[in-house]
Design a protein around this motif. Structure first.
Motif, PDB file in Angstrom:
ATOM      1  N   HIS A 178      60.335  -6.100  80.380  1.00  0.00           N
ATOM      2  CA  HIS A 178      60.253  -4.824  79.665  1.00  0.00           C
ATOM      3  C   HIS A 178      61.273  -3.813  80.173  1.00  0.00           C
ATOM      4  O   HIS A 178      61.728  -2.956  79.415  1.00  0.00           O
ATOM      5  N   LEU A 179      61.672  -3.945  81.421  1.00  0.00           N
ATOM      6  CA  LEU A 179      62.761  -3.118  81.943  1.00  0.00           C
ATOM      7  C   LEU A 179      64.051  -3.458  81.196  1.00  0.00           C
ATOM      8  O   LEU A 179      64.795  -2.569  80.772  1.00  0.00           O
ATOM      9  N   ALA A 181      57.356  -6.816  84.086  1.00  0.00           N
ATOM     10  CA  ALA A 181      58.043  -5.532  84.277  1.00  0.00           C
ATOM     11  C   ALA A 181      59.548  -5.709  84.127  1.00  0.00           C
ATOM     12  O   ALA A 181      60.218  -4.880  83.496  1.00  0.00           O
ATOM     13  N   TYR A 231      52.967  -0.133  86.337  1.00  0.00           N
ATOM     14  CA  TYR A 231      53.328  -0.987  85.210  1.00  0.00           C
ATOM     15  C   TYR A 231      52.698  -0.457  83.923  1.00  0.00           C
ATOM     16  O   TYR A 231      53.350  -0.387  82.882  1.00  0.00           O
ATOM     17  N   GLY A 255      54.533   2.548  82.760  1.00  0.00           N
ATOM     18  CA  GLY A 255      55.812   2.118  82.195  1.00  0.00           C
ATOM     19  C   GLY A 255      55.639   1.492  80.828  1.00  0.00           C
ATOM     20  O   GLY A 255      56.420   1.749  79.902  1.00  0.00           O
ATOM     21  N   TYR A 256      54.592   0.669  80.667  1.00  0.00           N
ATOM     22  CA  TYR A 256      54.347   0.022  79.390  1.00  0.00           C
ATOM     23  C   TYR A 256      53.975   1.053  78.323  1.00  0.00           C
ATOM     24  O   TYR A 256      54.423   0.958  77.174  1.00  0.00           O
ATOM     25  N   VAL A 293      58.194  -2.052  90.040  1.00  0.00           N
ATOM     26  CA  VAL A 293      57.282  -3.160  89.752  1.00  0.00           C
ATOM     27  C   VAL A 293      58.079  -4.441  89.496  1.00  0.00           C
ATOM     28  O   VAL A 293      57.654  -5.535  89.875  1.00  0.00           O
ATOM     29  N   ALA A 294      59.245  -4.316  88.904  1.00  0.00           N
ATOM     30  CA  ALA A 294      60.074  -5.481  88.559  1.00  0.00           C
ATOM     31  C   ALA A 294      60.549  -6.242  89.799  1.00  0.00           C
ATOM     32  O   ALA A 294      60.928  -7.407  89.695  1.00  0.00           O
ATOM     33  N   ASN A 344      59.571   3.759  85.630  1.00  0.00           N
ATOM     34  CA  ASN A 344      58.303   3.174  86.066  1.00  0.00           C
ATOM     35  C   ASN A 344      58.359   1.653  86.243  1.00  0.00           C
ATOM     36  O   ASN A 344      57.642   1.108  87.075  1.00  0.00           O
ATOM     37  N   PHE A 345      59.183   0.980  85.472  1.00  0.00           N
ATOM     38  CA  PHE A 345      59.272  -0.479  85.587  1.00  0.00           C
ATOM     39  C   PHE A 345      60.104  -0.926  86.790  1.00  0.00           C
ATOM     40  O   PHE A 345      59.902  -2.019  87.303  1.00  0.00           O
TER      41      PHE A 345
END
Length: 199
Positions: free
Chosen positions: A39-40, A36, A3, A6-7, A25-26, A21-22
């Motif tokens: 932000h995805l 996640a 995460y 990804g952030y 985790v999402a 990357n998200f």
């Protein structure tokens, strides 16, 4: 860790890497997964993939682990649906927004999107029913109410349902937001009385 990577990708405008990357985790059903997913969705939006963005934002808004994220994802989801012309989904997603988030700083924005969706959906009767059920109506919602009651009255007038048209015109005339709609309402009301011979 994934995460955070990804952030960091998201913050540096590397949206393809952020998406990569998200994604995993999402899938988690906790606040990290919800963040996640949110932000995805934003990353997909920046990558110009609106359909995937809608899916990710919908996932984020339907989780309640982190209420500010739920709130932000709901607004973003509604905005994106509005942009793509899916007004029914905007109405569905925002219809209980003010109940879920009574102190939201985004309530005016939600009302604006919802109002425009009602106007663009051309389902004026549904809009009227929904708005009349609201306990607290913003001035933006009342302005929409003035318009949709007038537009539905025009439909009734064109269908020779003069009594129904006059009833809605009276509701429209209770509001003074749009002077042109107000003047048109008076005119149409006079026409309805004249044609129906109810002087």
């Amino acid at each position: 860790v994934q995460y955070k990577i990804g952030y960091a990708n998201y913050k540096t405008d590397d949206f393809k890497a952020a998406i990569y990357n998200f994604k995993d985790v999402a899938l988690q059903k906790d606040s990290l997964g919800q963040n996640a997913a949110y932000h995805l969705g934003l990353s997909y939006l920046k990558d110009n993939n609106k359909q995937y963005a809608l899916t990710a934002l919908n996932q984020a808004r339907n989780q309640t682990s982190d209420l500010p994220v739920t709130e932000a994802a709901t607004i973003k989801y509604a905005q994106l649906n509005y942009e793509t012309g899916n007004f029914r989904e905007v109405i569905n997603s925002l219809s209980d927004f003010n109940k879920k988030f009574p102190r939201s700083k985004m309530s005016d924005e939600a009302d604006d999107i919802l109002s425009e969706s009602f106007l663009n959906s051309n389902n004026y009767l549904e809009a009227i029913r929904y708005i009349e059920k609201l306990n607290n109506r913003s001035s933006r919602i009342n302005e929409t109410y003035q318009r949709v009651t007038y537009y539905q009255a025009v439909n009734y007038f064109n269908d020779s349902k003069f009594q129904e048209a006059v009833a809605l015109l009276d509701k429209s005339l209770e509001h003074n937001y749009d002077k042109e709609i107000r003047a048109a309402s008076y005119f149409l009301k006079g026409e309805a009385y004249s044609i129906a011979q109810r002087w």
